[in-house]
Design an enzyme around this catalytic site. Structure first.
Site, PDB file in Angstrom:
ATOM      1  N   ASP A 170      36.333   7.318  66.788  1.00  0.00           N
ATOM      2  CA  ASP A 170      37.435   6.362  66.649  1.00  0.00           C
ATOM      3  C   ASP A 170      38.653   7.078  66.062  1.00  0.00           C
ATOM      4  OD1 ASP A 170      39.168   4.270  65.941  1.00  0.00           O
ATOM      5  OD2 ASP A 170      37.510   2.907  65.522  1.00  0.00           O
ATOM      6  N   HIS A 201      37.749   4.096  69.804  1.00  0.00           N
ATOM      7  CA  HIS A 201      38.260   2.763  69.511  1.00  0.00           C
ATOM      8  C   HIS A 201      38.484   1.989  70.814  1.00  0.00           C
ATOM      9  CE1 HIS A 201      40.242   0.141  66.537  1.00  0.00           C
ATOM     10  NE2 HIS A 201      41.021  -0.230  67.542  1.00  0.00           N
TER      11      HIS A 201
END
Length: 232
Positions: A170, A201
């Protein structure tokens, strides 16, 4: 069946819209779907529709209404993605949680006092954690929540089950932040964390370039099992 409803704020000083997806039969429970920084867009509405297909009444409130009602953005369009980042900076998270609490109350009334869960993505993943610590929601799921490591001081207030999906690559939540989440929450009796190696993400978005289908399906199966256990 889908519709739009109006929900009063807790202080009755305003109201905001919410997208509602209803199941074919009597709802198993209600689930509040908490938006990303892109508003109640096609992806969030599809999340609601899928929950309704699973038998839940799903409600997605327009949390950006104080900035501008009805904001809908496409994260695959650069200018709209950047606008979403700007809205994140403008958004009052305390008022957002209050609006989520108002939505929980409205959703509970719609299912005749039954259980209410929450699921959120990105900004909504962070807000799902805050909802777990600050409201009476019955179960919460957060996908790639941003800044949860900065909210660990609230973990003592978690009274009901929480599930967090953590993509290991992420670019908004670095490895150090992920380590703090695991250290702070790994032994909490109400919290479950799942890591997703190689995922970034937004991997569980319903539509668009960010989706990673295999990981999204795995995370969604885990969420479905979690809600089935804790909501019915």
């Amino acid at each position: 069946m889908t519709k739009t409803i109006s929900i009063d704020t807790l202080d009755h000083d305003g109201s905001f819209s919410a997208y509602v997806a209803e199941p074919a039969g009597t709802p198993r429970a209600a689930i509040v779907v908490i938006q990303e920084i892109f508003g109640v867009n096609a992806g969030i509405r599809r999340k609601c529709d899928r929950l309704a297909e699973d038998g839940y009444l799903a409600v997605a409130p327009d949390l950006f209404w104080r900035i501008e009602p009805g904001i809908i953005l496409d994260p695959d369009i650069k200018t709209e993605f950047e606008r979403g980042l700007g809205l994140f900076g403008e958004f009052d998270q305390q008022l957002g949680v209050a609006d989520i609490e108002a939505t929980i109350r409205a959703a509970r009334a719609l299912v005749n006092g039954g259980k209410v869960g929450a699921v959120g993505y990105c900004l909504g993943g962070r807000l799902a954690f805050m909802t777990a610590t600050r409201t009476d929601v019955d179960a919460s799921v957060g996908y790639y929540g941003v800044g949860i490591d900065g909210l660990l001081g609230e973990k003592h207030a978690i009274a009901h089950p929480v599930l967090l999906h953590v993509p290991q690559e992420d670019h908004f939540v670095d490895k150090a932040a992920q380590a703090r989440m695991h250290e702070g929450l790994g032994d909490h009796p109400k919290v479950t964390l799942y890591d997703y190696p190689g995922e970034d993400h937004g991997f569980a978005t319903e539509v668009g370039q960010r989706r990673s289908a295999a990981a999204a399906d795995l995370a969604d199966r885990r969420s479905a099992a979690f809600f089935a256990e804790h909501l019915g």
